[in-house]
Write an enzyme that holds these catalytic residues in place. Structure first.
Site, mmCIF file in Angstrom:
data_model
loop_
_atom_site.group_PDB
_atom_site.id
_atom_site.type_symbol
_atom_site.label_atom_id
_atom_site.label_comp_id
_atom_site.label_asym_id
_atom_site.label_seq_id
_atom_site.Cartn_x
_atom_site.Cartn_y
_atom_site.Cartn_z
ATOM 1 N N THR A 1 2.719 3.220 -6.764
ATOM 2 C CA THR A 1 2.864 3.737 -5.403
ATOM 3 C C THR A 1 2.204 5.108 -5.376
ATOM 4 O O THR A 1 1.577 5.524 -6.345
ATOM 5 C CB THR A 1 4.343 3.789 -4.987
ATOM 6 O OG1 THR A 1 4.445 4.142 -3.599
ATOM 7 C CG2 THR A 1 5.125 4.805 -5.820
ATOM 8 N N VAL B 1 0.857 -1.171 0.000
ATOM 9 C CA VAL B 1 0.000 0.000 0.000
ATOM 10 C C VAL B 1 0.900 1.230 0.000
ATOM 11 O O VAL B 1 1.822 1.329 0.812
ATOM 12 C CB VAL B 1 -0.937 0.025 1.228
ATOM 13 C CG1 VAL B 1 -1.843 1.259 1.176
ATOM 14 C CG2 VAL B 1 -1.767 -1.249 1.305
ATOM 15 N N CYS B 2 0.637 2.152 -0.915
ATOM 16 C CA CYS B 2 1.359 3.419 -0.938
ATOM 17 C C CYS B 2 2.864 3.176 -1.043
ATOM 18 O O CYS B 2 3.318 2.369 -1.845
ATOM 19 C CB CYS B 2 0.966 4.227 0.307
ATOM 20 S SG CYS B 2 1.400 5.959 0.285
ATOM 21 N N SER B 3 3.664 3.838 -0.207
ATOM 22 C CA SER B 3 5.117 3.696 -0.281
ATOM 23 C C SER B 3 5.621 2.388 0.312
ATOM 24 O O SER B 3 6.824 2.159 0.367
ATOM 25 C CB SER B 3 5.800 4.882 0.406
ATOM 26 O OG SER B 3 5.349 5.024 1.740
#
Length: 318
Positions: free
Chosen positions: A123, A103-105
């Protein structure tokens, strides 16, 4: 009924919504056993300061048997990826898991273990360029809300983790279950549009030479002005053919495509920051007619101008 084991990896400075959002999606189905794992068991603080209890540490939790690995992102990810025990556990769990996700970074942690090598991933839009530079073996696509490449899934920033989790639930349990969860949590089952609806200049590289900088500066200074190939060539002091070739080489897109994207971004700002009619915005931003703006906006952003304004308009907000 067999419970699928979902392991969430967190660390000091993780983004709390990267954990809480997908966790809620999985738990709503009552078909998953969710575990929170960190470098050491005990209190872990999110970047916001929110304390979370990780019941497992990597030294004591067997990485075998994880069905779905979910790696959170957050400001602490850059330090976390240098923790050899944590990355070794992620690599071991990821090697045997049916699915590996970020998730995300959190993609930076997966990339640090090699689990993203040779794969397409996404990302948070603001970190996509850095991910691509630091991990050239990963094909980074900054726009999708989430990407599936085989058994490896990655998602965009923060709340996109819930979009990802819904897609995983749908993949496991079918559309009806995923739709019921989405309705209960008041979410889109499939959110319209990509990350480009949330960011400005997400996609753009920087020109390397003065002639192309001059052309780019003219486009950004007045997106609605005439920016045909002859006009841009005059700004750059180059022939049209030479301008076309160098512009594409330096920025990765041809001049016409770049102009269109800058005009869409100008329209995005105008829709969010003003009450001007769509027709006026279309003329000012170089589209000529409202219909041309609508068609281009939908193709580039994935939503209609009116929908974008409904979501992001800020004028008069208390």
């Amino acid at each position: 009924m067999n419970q699928r084991r979902v392991a969430f990896v967190v660390f000091d400075g993780f983004q709390s919504l990267d954990l809480a959002g997908p966790y809620e999606v999985f738990q709503q189905t009552r078909r998953y056993t969710c575990q929170i794992v960190a470098a050491r068991p005990g209190l872990v603080r999110a970047g916001s300061g929110l304390p979370v209890h990780a019941e497992h540490g990597v030294a004591t939790l067997d990485p075998d048997g994880v069905d779905t690995l979910v790696v959170a992102g957050g400001s602490g990810v850059y330090e976390a990826r240098n923790d050899p025990a944590l990355t070794a556990w992620i690599a071991a769990a990821g090697a045997g898991a049916r699915r590996v996700t970020s998730v995300c970074s959190g993609a930076f942690l997966l990339a640090a273990t090699g689990l993203l090598d040779g794969r397409r991933a996404t990302t948070h839009w603001a970190r996509a360029g850095q991910l691509a530079r630091e991990y050239p073996a990963v094909t980074v696509d900054a726009d999708p809300i989430f990407i599936r490449d085989g058994r490896v899934w990655s998602s965009a920033g923060v709340t996109a983790g819930m979009d990802l989790a819904l897609a995983l639930v749908e993949d496991d349990l079918g559309r009806d279950v995923a739709l019921a969860v989405a309705r209960h949590l008041v979410l889109f089952l499939r959110r319209p549009g990509g990350q480009s609806q949330f960011s400005v200049a997400l996609w753009s590289a920087q020109p390397a030479t003065d002639p192309i900088r001059a052309a780019v500066s003219a486009i950004h200074a007045d997106p609605g002005a005439r920016h045909g190939i002859d006009d841009l060539a005059a700004h750059a002091g180059l022939s049209p053919r030479h301008l076309q070739r160098r512009f594409t080489a330096e920025l990765g897109v041809p001049p016409g495509s770049y102009v269109e994207r800058v005009r869409v971004e100008a329209a995005q700002r105008a829709l969010a920051e003003s009450d001007d009619p769509v027709e006026a915005i279309a003329r000012r931003c170089g589209f000529g007619t409202a219909e041309t703006l609508r068609r281009t906006f939908h193709r580039r952003v994935g939503v209609a101008p009116s929908d974008y304004r409904d979501r992001f308009h800020t004028r008069g907000t208390p």
